[in-house]
Design an enzyme around this catalytic site. Structure first.
Site, PDB file in Angstrom:
ATOM      1  N   GLY A 112       0.632  -1.512   0.230  1.00  0.00           N
ATOM      2  CA  GLY A 112       0.182   0.005  -0.027  1.00  0.00           C
ATOM      3  C   GLY A 112       0.795   1.487   0.264  1.00  0.00           C
ATOM      4  CG  ASP A 166       2.292   0.413 -11.058  1.00  0.00           C
ATOM      5  OD1 ASP A 166       2.891   1.270 -12.401  1.00  0.00           O
ATOM      6  OD2 ASP A 166       1.474   0.284 -10.622  1.00  0.00           O
ATOM      7  N   GLY A 171       2.772   2.850  -3.329  1.00  0.00           N
ATOM      8  CA  GLY A 171       2.539   3.832  -3.717  1.00  0.00           C
ATOM      9  C   GLY A 171       3.737   2.793  -4.529  1.00  0.00           C
ATOM     10  CB  SER A 231       3.692  -3.926  -2.998  1.00  0.00           C
ATOM     11  OG  SER A 231       2.545  -3.457  -2.716  1.00  0.00           O
TER      12      SER A 231
END
Length: 549
Positions: free
Chosen positions: A180, A235, A182, A185
């Site tokens: 959590g 990502d 950013g 993860s």
């Protein structure tokens, strides 16, 4: 750097550690994971799959198909794994003895052992989200769901039809990327789990070129896999394709490409957790996924106001709007699209073109459109609109309605952020390339200050136009600038999580000390507790696999 390269597979720890950077004690972590795996499962691991988190420039523009400039950080997710022998005569009604069964454990004691197995999809089953297998993946914040998501993608790709059965596997997970935060993860977890199941089932490593999975293929598979836990993300590209000492310019249109961009000498990144947890899976309908809807609908509305042709069910993006406006060549033919300088010129023009999204005769610059107004702007029927833009959102449109300004969607402000952020990415990249070309003749200090200014402008845009910042992130970025950072901005989806600051190389320790003294949530933290929430990093290498003898 190419999306066509194979996933690195190491057999020598010295070579592996040399590729990861120096700020963490990698050897101790990897050795501890291997030892603990043997203690728990009674055998040595066959592989350790690694995927790093990411940070840097270009937020919320990847799903608009604009290029981004991420960097893999040294902190990562590691998954040790080994096949589990199951006798052919074992009763398959016991989950851990079923074909392709998984026993997954986590070094974090708060996470309990999970045992699950995929089930062949019965003939006649009309579920649309699976093909040959069923694997229960609830869209909720549980670490094993990311493992399952990675596994399902491998099952779907390699074990449908008459394919062989997947191998039963034991897994042990550990991670140094704060959840959590950013720092991606979740993307790192999905990439690492996908890679672990690929390795166990013989899909990476010493294989013929045509059989070895490429980095670009792993990115696309991992992106699809993360959708199964309820979020849309790109990502994974940074986690897979990054290289040391550089940010990575990743394009998604007209094709997936990646090229390293060296950071100027003297640049160090410091990540600082706001301690407000941001989890896309939990807040998707109020945050991340809602912004995706606003961005995609905004692109269609903008295209129609600019007389750009859009197909009846085409989900056009802001990047494609630019391409169609200038009749971009080579798109769809494997070409690179318009040259970067031409794209920068078009992005500058779009700064005023987005004014077309403002409603006529309105003094409200934010342009908050109701659901009904958005449907009209799209040129679609209500049924078509919901099918094209809302079907991937869990539930129905009523669940999204009212989240932004009670009943409004801010299409103009989202467009303004996307186009300005896309331009900042290209400006940042050009500054880095020019500095590298100048070599010793360059003025690195002046360049670092310019890069910092772009980061500060990005934070302002994220806060004001995309509204994905929060009070804690605003405070932390300001404190970072006051403490001597060239620039500071949120990183990741926002609404909590981390900031990233560009800090002078010789002032990192003093910078961290000042932040620890001035940011109220850090009061009383020291030693390991402090290093967990604020740490320096340099760009690291992307995902890889270590194979034990």
């Amino acid at each position: 750097m190419s999306a066509q390269e194979a996933i690195p597979v190491y057999t020598n720890l010295k070579d592996l550690y040399a590729s990861l950077g120096t700020s963490l004690n990698h050897a101790e972590r990897w050795n501890n994971l291997a030892t603990e795996f043997e203690t728990r499962f009674g055998k040595k691991p066959t592989y350790i799959a690694r995927a790093p988190g990411r940070t840097f420039v270009g937020e919320h523009i990847d799903y608009a198909l604009f290029g981004v400039l991420p960097a893999a950080i040294e902190r990562d997710i590691l998954i040790a794994c080994a096949p589990r022998e199951v006798s052919p005569t074992s009763p398959t009604d016991e989950t851990h003895r079923a074909p392709g069964s998984v026993i997954a454990e986590n070094l974090q004691p708060k996470y309990t052992r999970q045992v699950f197995a995929p089930a062949p999809k019965p003939k006649g089953d009309d579920e649309v989200h699976v093909k040959g297998w069923h694997l229960d993946i609830p869209q909720e914040l549980r670490w094993e769901n990311y493992v399952k998501a990675g596994y399902y993608g491998v099952l779907e790709e390699y074990f449908t039809g008459a394919a062989a059965q997947p191998i039963p596997v034991d897994l042990l997970v550990t991670g140094s990327v704060p959840a959590g935060s950013g720092l991606s993860s979740s993307a790192a977890m999905v990439v690492a789990s996908t890679l672990a199941f690929l390795a166990i089932n013989g899909k990476v490593g010493d294989l013929p070129r045509t059989e070895n999975i490429e980095k670009g293929e792993l990115v696309k598979m991992s992106m699809e896999n993360e959708k199964r836990v309820g979020t849309v993300s790109m990502d994974q590209a940074a986690s897979v394709m990054s290289v040391p000492s550089s940010v990575l310019y990743i394009t998604f249109y007209p094709s997936l490409t990646a090229s390293p961009t060296p950071l100027p000498a003297g640049a160090v990144l410091v990540c600082a957790h706001s301690l407000k947890v941001s989890d896309k899976a939990l807040t998707a309908k109020r945050g991340y996924n809602l912004r995706v809807v606003e961005t995609l609908v905004g692109a269609r509305a903008l295209a129609r106001t600019l007389n750009v042709p859009v197909g009846a069910r085409e989900k056009i993006t802001f990047r494609e709007v630019v391409g169609k406006l200038v009749d971009e060549a080579d798109v769809g033919k494997g070409g690179a699209g318009m040259p970067v300088p031409a794209l920068m010129d078009e992005l500058r023009r779009m700064e005023t073109a987005v004014d077309a999204l403002k409603p006529p005769n309105s003094t409200d610059p934010e342009f908050g459109a109701t659901m009904e107004e958005m449907i009209l702007l799209s040129g679609l029927s209500a049924e078509e609109f919901h099918e094209v833009y809302m079907s991937w959102v869990e539930g129905c449109a009523d669940e999204v309605r009212g989240v932004v300004d009670a009943t409004h969607f801010k299409l103009y402000k989202r467009a303004k952020h996307v186009y300005s952020e896309a331009l900042r990415v290209l400006q940042f990249r050009q500054l880095c390339l020019d500095t590298a070309a100048a070599g010793d003749a360059g003025d690195n200090l002046a360049v670092l200050k310019q890069l910092g200014t772009l980061m500060n402008e990005s934070q302002t845009s994220c806060a004001d136009d995309f509204e994905c910042s929060c009070e804690e992130l605003d405070q932390l970025t300001q404190l970072a600038r006051d403490a001597g950072a060239y620039g500071s901005r949120l990183t990741g989806a926002g609404w909590g999580g981390c900031t990233v600051s560009l800090v002078p190389e010789g002032e990192v320790d003093a910078f961290i000390k000042k932040i620890s003294e001035t940011y109220p949530p850090y009061k009383g933290l020291e030693g390991d507790a402090l290093s967990e929430v604020i740490f320096a990093t340099r760009p690291s290498t992307g995902a890889c696999v270590y194979k034990f003898d």
